[in-house]
Design a protein around this motif. Sequence first.
Motif, mmCIF file in Angstrom:
data_model
loop_
_atom_site.group_PDB
_atom_site.id
_atom_site.type_symbol
_atom_site.label_atom_id
_atom_site.label_comp_id
_atom_site.label_asym_id
_atom_site.label_seq_id
_atom_site.Cartn_x
_atom_site.Cartn_y
_atom_site.Cartn_z
ATOM 1 N N ARG A 178 -7.408 -0.445 1.777
ATOM 2 C CA ARG A 178 -6.422 0.606 1.467
ATOM 3 C C ARG A 178 -5.593 0.230 0.237
ATOM 4 O O ARG A 178 -5.357 1.058 -0.648
ATOM 5 C CB ARG A 178 -5.520 0.828 2.672
ATOM 6 C CG ARG A 178 -4.457 1.874 2.454
ATOM 7 C CD ARG A 178 -3.611 2.069 3.708
ATOM 8 N NE ARG A 178 -2.373 2.718 3.346
ATOM 9 C CZ ARG A 178 -1.184 2.409 3.820
ATOM 10 N NH1 ARG A 178 -1.061 1.454 4.722
ATOM 11 N NH2 ARG A 178 -0.116 3.033 3.421
ATOM 12 N N SER A 225 0.828 -1.209 0.000
ATOM 13 C CA SER A 225 0.000 0.000 0.000
ATOM 14 C C SER A 225 0.859 1.254 0.000
ATOM 15 O O SER A 225 0.612 2.193 -0.768
ATOM 16 C CB SER A 225 -0.923 0.015 1.219
ATOM 17 O OG SER A 225 -1.831 -1.049 1.161
ATOM 18 N N GLU A 267 0.982 3.983 -3.024
ATOM 19 C CA GLU A 267 0.673 5.388 -2.738
ATOM 20 C C GLU A 267 1.830 6.289 -3.147
ATOM 21 O O GLU A 267 1.617 7.386 -3.674
ATOM 22 C CB GLU A 267 0.314 5.553 -1.263
ATOM 23 C CG GLU A 267 -1.045 4.969 -0.939
ATOM 24 C CD GLU A 267 -1.330 4.828 0.555
ATOM 25 O OE1 GLU A 267 -0.427 5.104 1.373
ATOM 26 O OE2 GLU A 267 -2.461 4.429 0.893
#
Length: 160
Positions: free
Chosen positions: A100, A13, A17
């Motif tokens: 997420r 994640s 990101e």
Amino acid sequence: MWQNLIQALNELSDAYEALLAIAKRKRATLVAVDLKGLEPIVEEEKQQLERIRVAEKRRQDALLALSEEIPSSHAATTMTEVEAACPAELRASLRKIHVRLNKAVRDAQEAGEANEFLIRQALGAVEYHLNRLSNSSIDPTYGQAGTESVSREKKYDFKA
């Protein structure tokens, strides 16, 4: 073992990101047609993709280790099935990190597709200007392979 999976998903994640942040900077650079500024961004993007590859390998290894604990696991096991086999005290954090990760991957894909569109348009503009400089013209017929037949005057050296 479950902690290893959660940690690997967290790393993935974070990496996606970070890739999204790079893609946003890349978009601004593409819009500004700053080719010198694009070079370091592409290098940073390569490093981030390597980070994703390593984190993905850790995720796969963690799932492989957990497959021994989950008797009903198979190659097409979904994350919902993995969550169901997860201990209750870790299930909420596993679900949260999975959501997420899904969002980060989806957002990174959309940003990549948008950047790809910008790159294609920029290449089209470059080709247009090269054709204009060389007085190229496209014949009203197509060639044998179904491609446009382009004729150029010898005003521009394309091998330069």
